[in-house]
Design a protein around this motif. Structure first.
Motif, short mmCIF file in Angstrom:
data_model
loop_
_atom_site.label_atom_id
_atom_site.label_comp_id
_atom_site.label_asym_id
_atom_site.label_seq_id
_atom_site.Cartn_x
_atom_site.Cartn_y
_atom_site.Cartn_z
N GLN A 1 -4.80 -10.50 0.06
CA GLN A 1 -5.27 -9.65 -0.60
C GLN A 1 -4.39 -8.62 -1.05
O GLN A 1 -4.38 -8.76 -2.23
N HIS A 2 -2.86 -8.87 -1.14
CA HIS A 2 -2.08 -7.50 -1.48
C HIS A 2 -1.10 -9.31 -1.82
O HIS A 2 -0.76 -10.18 -1.27
N GLU A 3 -0.63 -8.48 -3.05
CA GLU A 3 1.00 -8.96 -3.33
C GLU A 3 1.70 -9.48 -2.87
O GLU A 3 2.70 -8.04 -1.64
N HIS A 4 2.55 -10.49 -2.57
CA HIS A 4 3.71 -10.93 -1.69
C HIS A 4 4.78 -10.83 -2.57
O HIS A 4 5.29 -10.44 -3.69
N GLY A 5 5.61 -10.36 -2.04
CA GLY A 5 7.35 -10.46 -3.11
C GLY A 5 7.77 -9.63 -1.79
O GLY A 5 7.59 -8.02 -1.66
N ASP A 6 9.45 -8.99 -2.59
CA ASP A 6 9.95 -7.72 -3.29
C ASP A 6 9.58 -7.35 -3.62
O ASP A 6 9.57 -6.71 -5.07
N VAL B 1 -8.45 -9.40 10.42
CA VAL B 1 -8.59 -8.37 10.07
C VAL B 1 -7.18 -7.58 9.38
O VAL B 1 -7.09 -7.90 7.70
N TYR B 2 -6.30 -7.96 10.41
CA TYR B 2 -5.03 -7.71 9.49
C TYR B 2 -4.51 -8.93 8.71
O TYR B 2 -4.03 -9.04 7.68
N VAL B 3 -4.91 -10.23 8.62
CA VAL B 3 -4.35 -11.68 8.34
C VAL B 3 -5.44 -11.54 6.97
O VAL B 3 -4.84 -11.93 5.66
N GLN B 4 -6.53 -11.01 6.15
CA GLN B 4 -7.35 -11.25 5.24
C GLN B 4 -6.84 -9.98 4.40
O GLN B 4 -6.74 -10.25 3.84
N ALA B 5 -6.64 -9.00 5.43
CA ALA B 5 -5.84 -7.88 4.04
C ALA B 5 -4.32 -8.41 4.12
O ALA B 5 -4.61 -7.40 2.61
#
Length: 149
Positions: free
Chosen positions: A132-137, A125-129
């Motif tokens: 889906q989020h943008e990454h970076g600072d 669940v947490y891996v898939q969530a």
């Protein structure tokens, strides 16, 4: 994150097999001595309900009812009898038995209606969530406030 979203992300099924054990109940209804004839009248009334089997017992003040916990509950049956004017046994022993039966059936119905719990796939669940989020600072704090001097 809502629970339903977590279950969908983990790919869990929400259907329960209805053929689970323990959903068919056999309970005893006990009545007071007065008014006379109420056990017979209750037996005739309860026989008319679909999915509810009623039998007389050796005890002249008791009936046996059989039902599926998905269709009926002991609490609903007894409340309907009280509203119809029947006087049920209200001794301390019966109050304790009723409280236990009501709690167990309510819990069982709640568990049958709720989706499966995540046990071994919770990390997915947490891996898939996270995917889906943008990454970076994305820290909006000004650089001078980020460093403590």
């Amino acid at each position: 994150m809502r629970r339903e979203t977590a279950y969908k992300l983990a790919g869990r099924q929400h259907e329960h097999p209805v053929s689970g054990s323990g959903i068919d109940k056999e309970r005893e209804l006990r009545f007071k001595k007065l008014p006379p004839g109420q056990v017979e009248q209750a037996w005739r009334s309860l026989r008319l309900l679909k999915g509810l089997q009623v039998e007389r017992r050796d005890n002249p003040l008791a009936l046996t009812v059989r039902y599926s916990v998905l269709d009926y509950s002991m609490e609903s049956i007894e409340n309907a009898l009280r509203e119809a004017g029947f006087a049920l046994d209200n001794t301390l022993y019966m109050k304790l038995v009723r409280a236990l039966v009501y709690f167990c059936e309510e819990t069982q119905r709640h568990n049958l209606e709720s989706p499966e719990r995540l046990i071994k796939k919770s990390n997915e669940v947490y891996v898939q969530a996270w995917d889906q989020h943008e990454h970076g600072d994305h820290d909006d704090t000004p650089p001078e406030l980020r460093e403590y001097k």
